[in-house]
Design an enzyme around this catalytic site. Sequence first.
Site, PDB file in Angstrom:
ATOM      1  N   PRO A 233       0.845  -1.201   0.000  1.00  0.00           N
ATOM      2  CA  PRO A 233       0.000   0.000   0.000  1.00  0.00           C
ATOM      3  C   PRO A 233       0.881   1.251   0.000  1.00  0.00           C
ATOM      4  O   PRO A 233       1.459   1.617   1.021  1.00  0.00           O
ATOM      5  CB  PRO A 233      -0.802  -0.129   1.300  1.00  0.00           C
ATOM      6  CG  PRO A 233       0.037  -0.986   2.190  1.00  0.00           C
ATOM      7  CD  PRO A 233       0.818  -1.905   1.302  1.00  0.00           C
ATOM      8  N   ILE A 235       1.922   5.171  -0.113  1.00  0.00           N
ATOM      9  CA  ILE A 235       1.477   6.544   0.124  1.00  0.00           C
ATOM     10  C   ILE A 235       2.568   7.467  -0.413  1.00  0.00           C
ATOM     11  O   ILE A 235       3.751   7.112  -0.396  1.00  0.00           O
ATOM     12  CB  ILE A 235       1.202   6.849   1.615  1.00  0.00           C
ATOM     13  CG1 ILE A 235       2.427   6.532   2.486  1.00  0.00           C
ATOM     14  CG2 ILE A 235      -0.011   6.093   2.099  1.00  0.00           C
ATOM     15  CD1 ILE A 235       2.263   7.007   3.920  1.00  0.00           C
ATOM     16  N   ASP A 407       5.851   2.546   2.170  1.00  0.00           N
ATOM     17  CA  ASP A 407       5.054   1.354   2.444  1.00  0.00           C
ATOM     18  C   ASP A 407       4.261   1.639   3.724  1.00  0.00           C
ATOM     19  O   ASP A 407       4.828   1.680   4.815  1.00  0.00           O
ATOM     20  CB  ASP A 407       5.987   0.147   2.624  1.00  0.00           C
ATOM     21  CG  ASP A 407       5.231  -1.154   2.883  1.00  0.00           C
ATOM     22  OD1 ASP A 407       4.013  -1.091   3.171  1.00  0.00           O
ATOM     23  OD2 ASP A 407       5.867  -2.227   2.817  1.00  0.00           O
ATOM     24  N   HIS A 408       2.953   1.828   3.567  1.00  0.00           N
ATOM     25  CA  HIS A 408       2.136   2.244   4.704  1.00  0.00           C
ATOM     26  C   HIS A 408       1.994   1.149   5.761  1.00  0.00           C
ATOM     27  O   HIS A 408       1.536   1.425   6.882  1.00  0.00           O
ATOM     28  CB  HIS A 408       0.746   2.691   4.216  1.00  0.00           C
ATOM     29  CG  HIS A 408       0.160   3.798   5.028  1.00  0.00           C
ATOM     30  ND1 HIS A 408       0.576   4.107   6.315  1.00  0.00           N
ATOM     31  CD2 HIS A 408      -0.828   4.699   4.745  1.00  0.00           C
ATOM     32  CE1 HIS A 408      -0.123   5.111   6.777  1.00  0.00           C
ATOM     33  NE2 HIS A 408      -0.983   5.507   5.848  1.00  0.00           N
ATOM     34  N   ARG A 409       2.353  -0.083   5.435  1.00  0.00           N
ATOM     35  CA  ARG A 409       2.340  -1.146   6.436  1.00  0.00           C
ATOM     36  C   ARG A 409       3.456  -0.934   7.454  1.00  0.00           C
ATOM     37  O   ARG A 409       3.352  -1.377   8.602  1.00  0.00           O
ATOM     38  CB  ARG A 409       2.531  -2.511   5.773  1.00  0.00           C
ATOM     39  CG  ARG A 409       1.457  -2.895   4.758  1.00  0.00           C
ATOM     40  CD  ARG A 409       1.843  -4.144   4.010  1.00  0.00           C
ATOM     41  NE  ARG A 409       3.129  -3.996   3.312  1.00  0.00           N
ATOM     42  CZ  ARG A 409       3.710  -4.988   2.624  1.00  0.00           C
ATOM     43  NH1 ARG A 409       3.137  -6.178   2.542  1.00  0.00           N
ATOM     44  NH2 ARG A 409       4.864  -4.773   2.022  1.00  0.00           N
TER      45      ARG A 409
END
Length: 435
Positions: A233, A235, A407-409
């Site tokens: 994911p 951003i 990496d939004h994780r």
Amino acid sequence: MPTPIKMPALSPTMEEGTLAKWLVKPGDTVNAGDIMAEIETDKATMEFEAVDEGTIASIAVEEGTEGVKVGTVIAMLAEEGEDVDEAAAAAPPGDSPAKEPTETKEEEKGVVPAKAGTANGSAQPKATPASAGVTDKDRIIASPLAKRIAEQKGIDLSGVKGSGPNGRIVKADVESATAGAAPAKEAATPAPSAPAKPATLGGDLDAPYEAQKLNNVRKVIAKRLTEAKQTIPHIYLTVDVRLDALLDLRKQLNASLEADGVKLSVNDLLIKALARALQRVPACNVSFQGDELFQYAREDISVAVAAPSGLITPIIRDAGRKGLAQISTEMKELAGKARDGKLQPHEFQGGTASLSNLGMFGTKQFDAVINPPQAMILAVGAGEQRPHVIDGALGVATVMSATGSFDHRAIDGADGAQLMEAFQQLVENPMGLVV
């Protein structure tokens, strides 16, 4: 007992490769550490060293052969005291790679007609296997590299005499040939090129096309970046950075380093700025690893380099603690090796964050795809003269847009914003890059 020499796995992701060039021939004596071949992996062209000493008894896979699976027997080595002829005949049956397919005349020209009933015209004709060295009036036996060079130079391979095994046309034959060379019997009445049949999709795509086979590097790029966009994911955070102070500092440093033969590029300073920003915001120097988050204690910056075979990212390790002159020297050496396909695995595998700079092409701003398993990449655009508020008044400054993909994780938006702010401050107040 004769020793089989097998196709090595020269990188962790390598499943097959191209045997680009043999540097030995049957009858040659080799010692441990001698370079025997050049192999194109999924990352670069690498040298293959001998592990044992002995005599090359036979070559099982010709140079130029593509798609050789890891573990395939590519040659036989006779040890001291062994009969070379017996060793040559000792290759295990059924362990050879698939032979190069016979090509149709349309495929030799690089034109592949669309198949009826396909959605996008991408289906290709089936190939009939043929053993290397088979002579046929409808087939030209040439290495893949020779075919590519011939296409680039406009050389008709039917007029080139091969000097390789069984008359195979190799690179040297094509390089010494004249563009447009063809046999005398064809010179008067050359066969017309088969027109490309249109590929159709909803009746809109009707342009002629040429099908170009993907090299190993391009295959890996396609696989990894598709995986990145499907599973990570992303951003994106963008800042505008004033470059004037950094450009002035670069000018002063280059004047003082000229006697040492060092010339800093803007990119060298940006590598250092990203590394120092990661030191200030260690929450972004991480990677997502399933149930764990890896926190790195060193800033290893992967730098995107455009090479003939495709994009590759050599690494400046521990960039936060290295001086600008050392970063510049290492980057020039790594970029040269990348363009020549000579990078070693330790020079491009790893990295904790990436930098991609398209400013030299005039690109103003772009969003880069994260290079897994890393958790961020910084995309840098061109520095250009723009209206800018300077000390409360409107003026003109050299401004660059930089976009971080995160990496939004693994990285929250606030942490990513802090990293972009730290990068901006370091570039606009660049004395922090020389301490």
